[in-house]
Design a protein around this motif. Sequence first.
Motif, PDB file in Angstrom:
ATOM      1  N   GLN A  51      85.723 -47.152  35.019  1.00  0.00           N
ATOM      2  CA  GLN A  51      87.175 -47.040  35.211  1.00  0.00           C
ATOM      3  C   GLN A  51      87.567 -47.191  36.675  1.00  0.00           C
ATOM      4  O   GLN A  51      88.708 -46.924  37.054  1.00  0.00           O
ATOM      5  N   GLU A  52      86.572 -47.590  37.505  1.00  0.00           N
ATOM      6  CA  GLU A  52      86.786 -47.847  38.925  1.00  0.00           C
ATOM      7  C   GLU A  52      87.177 -46.597  39.702  1.00  0.00           C
ATOM      8  O   GLU A  52      87.914 -46.652  40.678  1.00  0.00           O
ATOM      9  N   LEU A  93      84.775 -57.188  41.414  1.00  0.00           N
ATOM     10  CA  LEU A  93      84.249 -56.258  40.411  1.00  0.00           C
ATOM     11  C   LEU A  93      84.230 -56.916  39.034  1.00  0.00           C
ATOM     12  O   LEU A  93      83.288 -56.720  38.250  1.00  0.00           O
ATOM     13  N   GLN A  94      85.253 -57.694  38.739  1.00  0.00           N
ATOM     14  CA  GLN A  94      85.282 -58.404  37.467  1.00  0.00           C
ATOM     15  C   GLN A  94      84.152 -59.433  37.394  1.00  0.00           C
ATOM     16  O   GLN A  94      83.564 -59.653  36.331  1.00  0.00           O
ATOM     17  N   PRO A 102      72.187 -60.090  39.765  1.00  0.00           N
ATOM     18  CA  PRO A 102      71.140 -59.070  39.955  1.00  0.00           C
ATOM     19  C   PRO A 102      71.012 -58.600  41.389  1.00  0.00           C
ATOM     20  O   PRO A 102      70.592 -57.467  41.634  1.00  0.00           O
ATOM     21  N   ASP A 103      71.368 -59.454  42.352  1.00  0.00           N
ATOM     22  CA  ASP A 103      71.269 -59.073  43.766  1.00  0.00           C
ATOM     23  C   ASP A 103      72.605 -58.623  44.331  1.00  0.00           C
ATOM     24  O   ASP A 103      72.722 -58.401  45.537  1.00  0.00           O
ATOM     25  N   GLY A 104      73.620 -58.546  43.473  1.00  0.00           N
ATOM     26  CA  GLY A 104      74.927 -58.117  43.941  1.00  0.00           C
ATOM     27  C   GLY A 104      75.734 -59.252  44.549  1.00  0.00           C
ATOM     28  O   GLY A 104      75.291 -60.389  44.631  1.00  0.00           O
ATOM     29  N   ILE A 105      76.931 -58.928  44.969  1.00  0.00           N
ATOM     30  CA  ILE A 105      77.846 -59.880  45.595  1.00  0.00           C
ATOM     31  C   ILE A 105      78.035 -59.486  47.047  1.00  0.00           C
ATOM     32  O   ILE A 105      78.283 -58.317  47.358  1.00  0.00           O
ATOM     33  N   ASP A 106      77.934 -60.449  47.930  1.00  0.00           N
ATOM     34  CA  ASP A 106      78.035 -60.208  49.372  1.00  0.00           C
ATOM     35  C   ASP A 106      79.487 -59.947  49.754  1.00  0.00           C
ATOM     36  O   ASP A 106      80.345 -60.819  49.613  1.00  0.00           O
ATOM     37  N   ILE A 128      78.202 -55.482  46.566  1.00  0.00           N
ATOM     38  CA  ILE A 128      78.527 -54.804  45.318  1.00  0.00           C
ATOM     39  C   ILE A 128      77.364 -55.050  44.372  1.00  0.00           C
ATOM     40  O   ILE A 128      76.998 -56.191  44.106  1.00  0.00           O
ATOM     41  N   LEU A 129      76.786 -53.977  43.873  1.00  0.00           N
ATOM     42  CA  LEU A 129      75.677 -54.094  42.936  1.00  0.00           C
ATOM     43  C   LEU A 129      76.126 -53.697  41.543  1.00  0.00           C
ATOM     44  O   LEU A 129      76.943 -52.779  41.383  1.00  0.00           O
ATOM     45  N   PRO A 130      75.581 -54.352  40.501  1.00  0.00           N
ATOM     46  CA  PRO A 130      75.909 -53.937  39.138  1.00  0.00           C
ATOM     47  C   PRO A 130      75.198 -52.650  38.774  1.00  0.00           C
ATOM     48  O   PRO A 130      74.241 -52.239  39.441  1.00  0.00           O
ATOM     49  N   ALA A 131      75.679 -51.987  37.717  1.00  0.00           N
ATOM     50  CA  ALA A 131      74.982 -50.810  37.211  1.00  0.00           C
ATOM     51  C   ALA A 131      73.614 -51.220  36.684  1.00  0.00           C
ATOM     52  O   ALA A 131      73.354 -52.391  36.417  1.00  0.00           O
TER      53      ALA A 131
END
Length: 306
Positions: A51-52, A93-94, A102-106, A128-131
């Motif tokens: 839910q951010e 986030l979307q 897998p390595d996240g977003i810079d 930003i890394l995923p769960a």
Amino acid sequence: MNSPDFHFDQHPGQVGTPPYTTVLHASGPTPHHAPRIPNTTPEVLVCIDAQEQIVICDHGVEPLFGHSPEALRGNSWKHLVAHQSQQRLSDLLQQVDTSPHPDGIDLGQAGLLGQHQDGALFPLDGRILPARSGASGGYTLVLRPAPRRDDGCDHCPEVERPHLIDQLDRALQQHRRLNRSCALLVIDIALGRHHANPAHTETMMQACIQRLQHGRRRQDRLARFGASRLALLLSEITGVDKVERVVERLRTTLSQPVESAGGQHRPSPRIGFACYPEDAICPATLLDHGERSCTERHRPPTILVS
């Protein structure tokens, strides 16, 4: 003086690498047996649920954003991000939700701005890394810390010219994405007869660095390249007139006497500047233009004899 300041930090370690990608996730309330987030890492960790809402954050958030971890828990991540960057971060986030990352977003490449509690803005850097696999959504922000206004006031590490150009390139990329102007000041602390004495040189330089650091804007950056030269990047400034006013303010401040070797000595700063994008869009060219301006603005006038 509300003098801007500009400091290139080197952050150890690779952002977003283990153990953070395996230990941390933000898909729900923290279980009692969950591993404790370390406070000794160079990164600042903020975990967000599906839910951010912020559910976990370490103590590094306080110097970075001005909020305590306790005050942030349960609040939206929007407390940490400048208004103009909120939609962009929401889009990222979307992307984490809809695409494999897998390595996240810079974050550094996205041109996002964080916001301190006192209203100061600064570039957000990190990932930003995923769960974790199998979790029901959520994200982990692994952020690189920014210096506080009272940190490192007497220290400005000297960088080699190629490294300075590389750091300028990153800064210009952010300004290009945000469609904003900036100006690069090249400051030569003319040391005169003290230049031959290394102790006097360093005392004068450190005094000038402290003055530049004092009252700095978080979004501006300072680097030292050479025995007596500093590069100061003024972010989000438009127009030569405004830059000129900053230059005059800095010249007055830096020219104040400095205590050295039992006496007072007065620096004679030479300051040139180049504006982005008016003067140059390439970082190396912008630096060259600033250095030429620093020399030409203080060159004695040519006297023509008829």
